[in-house]
Scaffold this active site. Structure first.
Site, PDB file in Angstrom:
ATOM      1  N   SER A   1     -27.035  68.862  12.647  1.00  0.00           N
ATOM      2  CA  SER A   1     -28.016  69.871  12.262  1.00  0.00           C
ATOM      3  C   SER A   1     -28.013  70.985  13.296  1.00  0.00           C
ATOM      4  O   SER A   1     -27.658  70.771  14.470  1.00  0.00           O
ATOM      5  CB  SER A   1     -29.416  69.245  12.191  1.00  0.00           C
TER       6      SER A   1
ATOM      7  N   TYR B   1     -36.518  64.423  15.344  1.00  0.00           N
ATOM      8  CA  TYR B   1     -35.361  64.876  14.575  1.00  0.00           C
ATOM      9  C   TYR B   1     -34.353  65.557  15.489  1.00  0.00           C
ATOM     10  O   TYR B   1     -33.155  65.271  15.451  1.00  0.00           O
ATOM     11  CB  TYR B   1     -35.823  65.827  13.476  1.00  0.00           C
TER      12      TYR B   1
END
Length: 261
Positions: A136, A148
């Protein structure tokens, strides 16, 4: 003939978004795709395109579930030619808000899941196999979603170390870092977050699942035979400017008379 005719590819997080599109593209090119997701029943679906799509229920954080998948593939096909670790879990809590149980679950899915997938399916991989881990933009920046972000940073290290170790076996490992992509996961984000991402992306739009899936298919293919250990951004140029686009936009808005020579 397609380069994927007769090839067996495993894709996690394949119930929707990027994973589902990757599965569709690979099936269309003749691959047998094990489309794995926590929300799938463990049974084959009707053939889709020249290849075959097999839906398989899988919790990527469960080591025994990976072992069951390996046993099934070994029995039915004997070999795995590609693995896409696409399954991911978001958690937007900031420091001061994080619950340890949820933090651990995010790491179990986003980091331990890819590790378990690579480790468990490795005995079925031969020279020429390709692994693509989905990272990501949050994994290369100071993204505020702590769990995350940290899990995706860790996935970068895992991918690089794996590419080093598996290179001698002729197995490639690469990492794709998507930016803001239109998926069910990003649909839950506030509209303001979407707007800021578009403003901060030089190409001026959000990405599509096709943008990511096309890169994944390329990295799985023989055309990428000498690419390993790479981190490839699919983010419309957002990572490249390191957050300085806001300064460029401000300078442009000020007009030429206000710029320093």
């Amino acid at each position: 003939m397609s380069a994927f005719d007769g090839k067996v590819i495993v894709i996690t997080g394949a119930a929707g978004g990027q994973g589902a599109r990757e599965a569709e593209m690979l099936c269309a090119q003749g691959a047998t795709v094990f489309a794995c997701d926590l929300h799938f029943a463990a049974e084959p679906a009707p053939d889709e395109g020249p290849g075959r799509l097999i839906r398989h229920e899988l919790d990527v954080a469960d080591e025994s579930a990976w072992e069951e998948l390996r046993a099934r593939i070994e029995l039915e096909h004997g070999e795995v030619h590609g693995l896409v670790n696409n399954a991911g879990m978001a958690m937007r809590a900031r420091l001061g808000e994080i619950e340890l149980e949820r933090w651990n679950r995010v790491f179990a899915v986003n980091t331990a899941g890819p590790m378990l997938g690579m480790q468990t399916l490795l005995p079925l991989m031969r020279e020429g196999a390709s692994i693509v881990n989905i990272g990501s933009l949050a994994g290369v920046t100071a993204h505020p979603a702590m769990a995350y972000t940290a899990s995706k940073w860790a996935l970068r290290g895992l991918s690089r170390a794996a590419s080093m170790q598996l290179g001698e076996r002729g197995i490639r490992v690469n990492l794709v870092n998507p930016g803001f992509i239109e998926t069910p996961m990003t649909a839950a984000a506030p509209e303001s977050f979407r707007a800021v991402n578009i403003a901060n992306t030089p190409l001026g739009r959000v990405g599509s699942v096709d943008d990511v899936a096309a890169m994944v298919v390329f990295l799985l293919s023989p055309q990428a035979a000498f690419i390993s250990g790479a981190e490839i951004a699919v983010d419309g140029g957002q990572w490249a400017h390191g957050g300085t686009k806001v300064m460029f936009d401000g300078d442009r808005a000020a007009g030429p008379l206000h710029r320093q020579p």
